[in-house]
Design a protein around this motif. Sequence first.
Motif, PDB file in Angstrom:
ATOM      1  N   ALA A 197      -5.218   6.334  -7.386  1.00  0.00           N
ATOM      2  CA  ALA A 197      -4.311   7.303  -7.997  1.00  0.00           C
ATOM      3  C   ALA A 197      -5.016   8.032  -9.136  1.00  0.00           C
ATOM      4  CB  ALA A 197      -3.066   6.592  -8.525  1.00  0.00           C
ATOM      5  N   GLU A 198      -4.994   9.351  -9.095  1.00  0.00           N
ATOM      6  CA  GLU A 198      -5.683  10.131 -10.110  1.00  0.00           C
ATOM      7  C   GLU A 198      -4.874  10.216 -11.402  1.00  0.00           C
ATOM      8  OE1 GLU A 198      -8.629  11.256 -10.097  1.00  0.00           O
ATOM      9  OE2 GLU A 198      -9.224  11.037  -8.003  1.00  0.00           O
ATOM     10  N   LEU A 199      -3.551  10.132 -11.306  1.00  0.00           N
ATOM     11  CA  LEU A 199      -2.710  10.200 -12.500  1.00  0.00           C
ATOM     12  C   LEU A 199      -2.140   8.820 -12.771  1.00  0.00           C
ATOM     13  CD1 LEU A 199      -0.989  13.603 -11.716  1.00  0.00           C
ATOM     14  CD2 LEU A 199      -2.684  13.171 -13.485  1.00  0.00           C
ATOM     15  N   GLN A 200      -0.972   8.546 -12.194  1.00  0.00           N
ATOM     16  CA  GLN A 200      -0.404   7.206 -12.219  1.00  0.00           C
ATOM     17  C   GLN A 200       0.032   6.872 -10.806  1.00  0.00           C
ATOM     18  OE1 GLN A 200      -0.131   4.849 -14.537  1.00  0.00           O
ATOM     19  NE2 GLN A 200      -1.141   6.033 -16.141  1.00  0.00           N
ATOM     20  N   SER A 201       0.365   5.631 -10.588  1.00  0.00           N
ATOM     21  CA  SER A 201       0.633   5.196  -9.221  1.00  0.00           C
ATOM     22  C   SER A 201       1.910   5.820  -8.667  1.00  0.00           C
ATOM     23  CB  SER A 201       0.756   3.674  -9.174  1.00  0.00           C
ATOM     24  OG  SER A 201       1.097   3.248  -7.873  1.00  0.00           O
ATOM     25  N   GLY A 202       1.842   6.233  -7.402  1.00  0.00           N
ATOM     26  CA  GLY A 202       3.017   6.671  -6.679  1.00  0.00           C
ATOM     27  C   GLY A 202       3.523   5.614  -5.724  1.00  0.00           C
ATOM     28  N   GLU A 203       3.012   4.391  -5.849  1.00  0.00           N
ATOM     29  CA  GLU A 203       3.449   3.297  -4.987  1.00  0.00           C
ATOM     30  C   GLU A 203       4.885   2.905  -5.321  1.00  0.00           C
ATOM     31  OE1 GLU A 203       2.333  -1.420  -4.215  1.00  0.00           O
ATOM     32  OE2 GLU A 203       0.874  -0.085  -5.179  1.00  0.00           O
ATOM     33  N   ASN A 204       5.720   2.803  -4.309  1.00  0.00           N
ATOM     34  CA  ASN A 204       7.105   2.389  -4.526  1.00  0.00           C
ATOM     35  C   ASN A 204       7.167   0.949  -5.037  1.00  0.00           C
ATOM     36  OD1 ASN A 204       7.976   4.848  -3.591  1.00  0.00           O
ATOM     37  ND2 ASN A 204       8.701   4.091  -1.627  1.00  0.00           N
ATOM     38  N   PHE A 205       8.240   0.646  -5.766  1.00  0.00           N
ATOM     39  CA  PHE A 205       8.503  -0.736  -6.160  1.00  0.00           C
ATOM     40  C   PHE A 205       9.601  -1.278  -5.260  1.00  0.00           C
ATOM     41  CE2 PHE A 205      10.643  -4.116  -8.453  1.00  0.00           C
ATOM     42  CZ  PHE A 205       9.565  -4.892  -8.877  1.00  0.00           C
ATOM     43  N   THR A 206       9.346  -2.428  -4.639  1.00  0.00           N
ATOM     44  CA  THR A 206      10.291  -2.999  -3.689  1.00  0.00           C
ATOM     45  C   THR A 206      11.319  -3.855  -4.418  1.00  0.00           C
ATOM     46  OG1 THR A 206       8.610  -3.009  -1.956  1.00  0.00           O
ATOM     47  CG2 THR A 206      10.549  -4.413  -1.631  1.00  0.00           C
ATOM     48  N   LYS A 244       0.839  -1.192   0.000  1.00  0.00           N
ATOM     49  CA  LYS A 244       0.000   0.000   0.000  1.00  0.00           C
ATOM     50  C   LYS A 244       0.878   1.248   0.000  1.00  0.00           C
ATOM     51  CE  LYS A 244      -3.972  -2.168   2.253  1.00  0.00           C
ATOM     52  NZ  LYS A 244      -4.737  -2.203   1.009  1.00  0.00           N
ATOM     53  N   PRO A 245       0.582   2.224  -0.853  1.00  0.00           N
ATOM     54  CA  PRO A 245       1.430   3.409  -0.962  1.00  0.00           C
ATOM     55  C   PRO A 245       1.662   4.131   0.356  1.00  0.00           C
ATOM     56  CG  PRO A 245      -0.183   3.356  -2.738  1.00  0.00           C
ATOM     57  CD  PRO A 245      -0.546   2.245  -1.804  1.00  0.00           C
ATOM     58  N   GLU A 246       0.668   4.102   1.235  1.00  0.00           N
ATOM     59  CA  GLU A 246       0.820   4.808   2.509  1.00  0.00           C
ATOM     60  C   GLU A 246       1.860   4.150   3.415  1.00  0.00           C
ATOM     61  OE1 GLU A 246      -3.138   2.436   2.865  1.00  0.00           O
ATOM     62  OE2 GLU A 246      -1.981   3.510   1.317  1.00  0.00           O
ATOM     63  N   ASN A 247       2.266   2.927   3.084  1.00  0.00           N
ATOM     64  CA  ASN A 247       3.263   2.229   3.887  1.00  0.00           C
ATOM     65  C   ASN A 247       4.637   2.180   3.225  1.00  0.00           C
ATOM     66  OD1 ASN A 247       1.330   1.608   5.868  1.00  0.00           O
ATOM     67  ND2 ASN A 247       0.679  -0.213   4.752  1.00  0.00           N
ATOM     68  N   ASP A 248       4.836   2.963   2.161  1.00  0.00           N
ATOM     69  CA  ASP A 248       6.136   2.991   1.493  1.00  0.00           C
ATOM     70  C   ASP A 248       7.263   3.260   2.491  1.00  0.00           C
ATOM     71  OD1 ASP A 248       5.097   2.453  -0.988  1.00  0.00           O
ATOM     72  OD2 ASP A 248       5.170   4.523  -1.715  1.00  0.00           O
ATOM     73  N   ASN A 249       8.408   2.632   2.254  1.00  0.00           N
ATOM     74  CA  ASN A 249       9.589   2.777   3.111  1.00  0.00           C
ATOM     75  C   ASN A 249       9.292   2.345   4.549  1.00  0.00           C
ATOM     76  OD1 ASN A 249      11.174   4.013   0.935  1.00  0.00           O
ATOM     77  ND2 ASN A 249       9.858   5.812   1.255  1.00  0.00           N
ATOM     78  N   GLY A 250       8.536   1.259   4.653  1.00  0.00           N
ATOM     79  CA  GLY A 250       8.137   0.759   5.952  1.00  0.00           C
ATOM     80  C   GLY A 250       9.122  -0.225   6.544  1.00  0.00           C
ATOM     81  N   ILE A 251       8.725  -0.861   7.622  1.00  0.00           N
ATOM     82  CA  ILE A 251       9.598  -1.709   8.425  1.00  0.00           C
ATOM     83  C   ILE A 251      10.125  -2.914   7.647  1.00  0.00           C
ATOM     84  CG2 ILE A 251       7.696  -3.098   9.345  1.00  0.00           C
ATOM     85  CD1 ILE A 251      10.759  -1.909  11.354  1.00  0.00           C
ATOM     86  N   GLU A 252       9.380  -3.379   6.656  1.00  0.00           N
ATOM     87  CA  GLU A 252       9.781  -4.566   5.895  1.00  0.00           C
ATOM     88  C   GLU A 252      10.571  -4.223   4.640  1.00  0.00           C
ATOM     89  OE1 GLU A 252       7.730  -8.638   4.061  1.00  0.00           O
ATOM     90  OE2 GLU A 252       6.699  -7.446   5.580  1.00  0.00           O
ATOM     91  N   HIS A 253      10.490  -2.986   4.208  1.00  0.00           N
ATOM     92  CA  HIS A 253      11.115  -2.595   2.947  1.00  0.00           C
ATOM     93  C   HIS A 253      12.593  -2.285   3.158  1.00  0.00           C
ATOM     94  CE1 HIS A 253       6.798  -1.112   2.301  1.00  0.00           C
ATOM     95  NE2 HIS A 253       6.931  -2.247   1.626  1.00  0.00           N
ATOM     96  N   ILE A 254      13.446  -3.129   2.638  1.00  0.00           N
ATOM     97  CA  ILE A 254      14.887  -2.897   2.768  1.00  0.00           C
ATOM     98  C   ILE A 254      15.357  -1.890   1.732  1.00  0.00           C
ATOM     99  CG2 ILE A 254      17.171  -3.998   2.658  1.00  0.00           C
ATOM    100  CD1 ILE A 254      15.855  -6.539   3.751  1.00  0.00           C
ATOM    101  N   TRP A 255      14.964  -2.093   0.466  1.00  0.00           N
ATOM    102  CA  TRP A 255      15.314  -1.118  -0.578  1.00  0.00           C
ATOM    103  C   TRP A 255      14.135  -0.997  -1.522  1.00  0.00           C
ATOM    104  CZ3 TRP A 255      19.317  -1.630  -5.126  1.00  0.00           C
ATOM    105  CH2 TRP A 255      19.589  -0.356  -5.642  1.00  0.00           C
ATOM    106  N   GLN A 256      13.626   0.222  -1.647  1.00  0.00           N
ATOM    107  CA  GLN A 256      12.521   0.499  -2.546  1.00  0.00           C
ATOM    108  C   GLN A 256      12.912   1.542  -3.579  1.00  0.00           C
ATOM    109  OE1 GLN A 256       9.030   1.511   0.046  1.00  0.00           O
ATOM    110  NE2 GLN A 256       8.121  -0.277  -0.954  1.00  0.00           N
ATOM    111  N   LEU A 257      12.380   1.370  -4.775  1.00  0.00           N
ATOM    112  CA  LEU A 257      12.478   2.374  -5.817  1.00  0.00           C
ATOM    113  C   LEU A 257      11.407   3.412  -5.550  1.00  0.00           C
ATOM    114  CD1 LEU A 257      13.948   3.072  -8.484  1.00  0.00           C
ATOM    115  CD2 LEU A 257      12.204   1.733  -9.673  1.00  0.00           C
ATOM    116  N   GLN A 258      11.812   4.681  -5.447  1.00  0.00           N
ATOM    117  CA  GLN A 258      10.914   5.725  -4.990  1.00  0.00           C
ATOM    118  C   GLN A 258      10.078   6.303  -6.140  1.00  0.00           C
ATOM    119  OE1 GLN A 258      11.130   6.589  -1.414  1.00  0.00           O
ATOM    120  NE2 GLN A 258      12.143   4.605  -1.710  1.00  0.00           N
TER     121      GLN A 258
END
Length: 483
Positions: free
Chosen positions: A353-362, A246-260
């Motif tokens: 998302a109104e435009l395109q997704s802002g969800e990070n890719f893990t 979920k985008p609201e959890n980007d860069n969370g406790i489980e995410h070691i490296w995400q593409l922003q």
Amino acid sequence: MMKNIFKISLIVSFIMLIVSCESILDEDPPSSISLSSFYQTESDAIAGLYGAYSLVYNVSAGTAINYGELNADNLAISPIVSDAFSWDEFTYNSDVTGGLWSSCFSGINRSNEVILYTERIDINDGTKADIIAEAKALRAFYYFQLVRAMGGVPLYEEPTVGFDNIYAPRASEDEIYNVITRDLSNAVTELEETSSAGRINAYIASALLARVYLYRGDFQNALTYAQKVIDSGVYDLFDDYAAIFKPENDNGIEHIWQLQYLSGETNNTVPGNFGPRGIAGDYKNSFWANTVVGGGVAPSAEFVAESPQSYRKSATVADHYEHIDGVTGTITMEQVYGGAFPYYICKYDDREAELQSGENFTIIRYADILLMAAEALNEIEPSNNQKYTWINMIRERARNGVETDLPNLSGLSQDDFRTAVLEERRFELAFEGQRAWDLKRRGLFLETMRAQGKTVEDYMLLFPVPDAQIKLNPNLEQNTGWE
């Protein structure tokens, strides 16, 4: 957390500065602008580093899905667009790898520029060492994408200058991997344990090293570096499997490296490409999201049938969804697609998302590390029950309180545990770009794909070197079978 390291204005201005005259040769020779004149301050070095990071976008997200999923058994082209791609039928030609080759070598060359020219700047020694170590880790990341896809490739540890050193022959796989492990090991030692979102730190370097060593079958080193991440205490599993994506959890406790990503500025196309596409190719009328839905891929029938019943499965694939208007109610895939598209991938569910997704890719997450550690320990010390602790943490979350789903594992033979951990990786990390690589490193790729009725020749374990590069570089040779 801040996503400012990939701000498009900075990246574009820097790229325009140093590569506006970039050659068609994809080893990325510099423009006529003197890079040594550009690198004068710490800020210049950081700008150069951001330029090297910018190519991570090109080799992750959708590219990772193509190379790691679409030519494996989890993912297929949506029946609605079955003629759109050739990845899942292995009918592509040598042109398919051109983008990966170009992006990786551009990233490698920009990393090499940072390494060389930062060394000459009069700045604090510790800061200088950190910038160089980060650039080396990036170089290792790009080389890993290349070597596992195509085998040995040209090895450049200095930036290309003019056209004098861009015709290197292919180095061996061992030579490439030696550079990868050396550079990442340097990053583990040199870098801080934390970093701003999206930038590599010591634990990210350790996680990448664990992945590299696992791919190479070096289980002792894979365990060593996975254990570094586990013992750090920095990471943990989300309680809810669905929360990972979920985008609201980007860069969370489980995410070691995400593409922003940031919607409207740097957009992630993966959620839309996994969503249910509109009828008869209508990209907009799927009732699933507020934005355009590409819907080009779908879970394979085998994946849906073989995925164990669990909460995790329901958070990964679905045969229905709620109309985005919040009023109409449930829309079934059968109702809309008449059986042609029975399931879609709901894992990346950025519907609003109104435009395109802002969800990070893990790129790599903690669950992956736990499964790496479990697999490696089984190879080194199969009687050590710690491997069950790690794999059962994953299974416990996946069943989400339903005790009859995915019971804890225990008492397996070494070979049965090998099978169990590979299957756990298949369903835990589904559609995250790992499945094909897992099958290849375990020697199961060919038989798995042939069991699906795919025509896969032995030589297709490697992708072809782009023909365009062979024409440009007389010292390059094509992979066997792709001539």
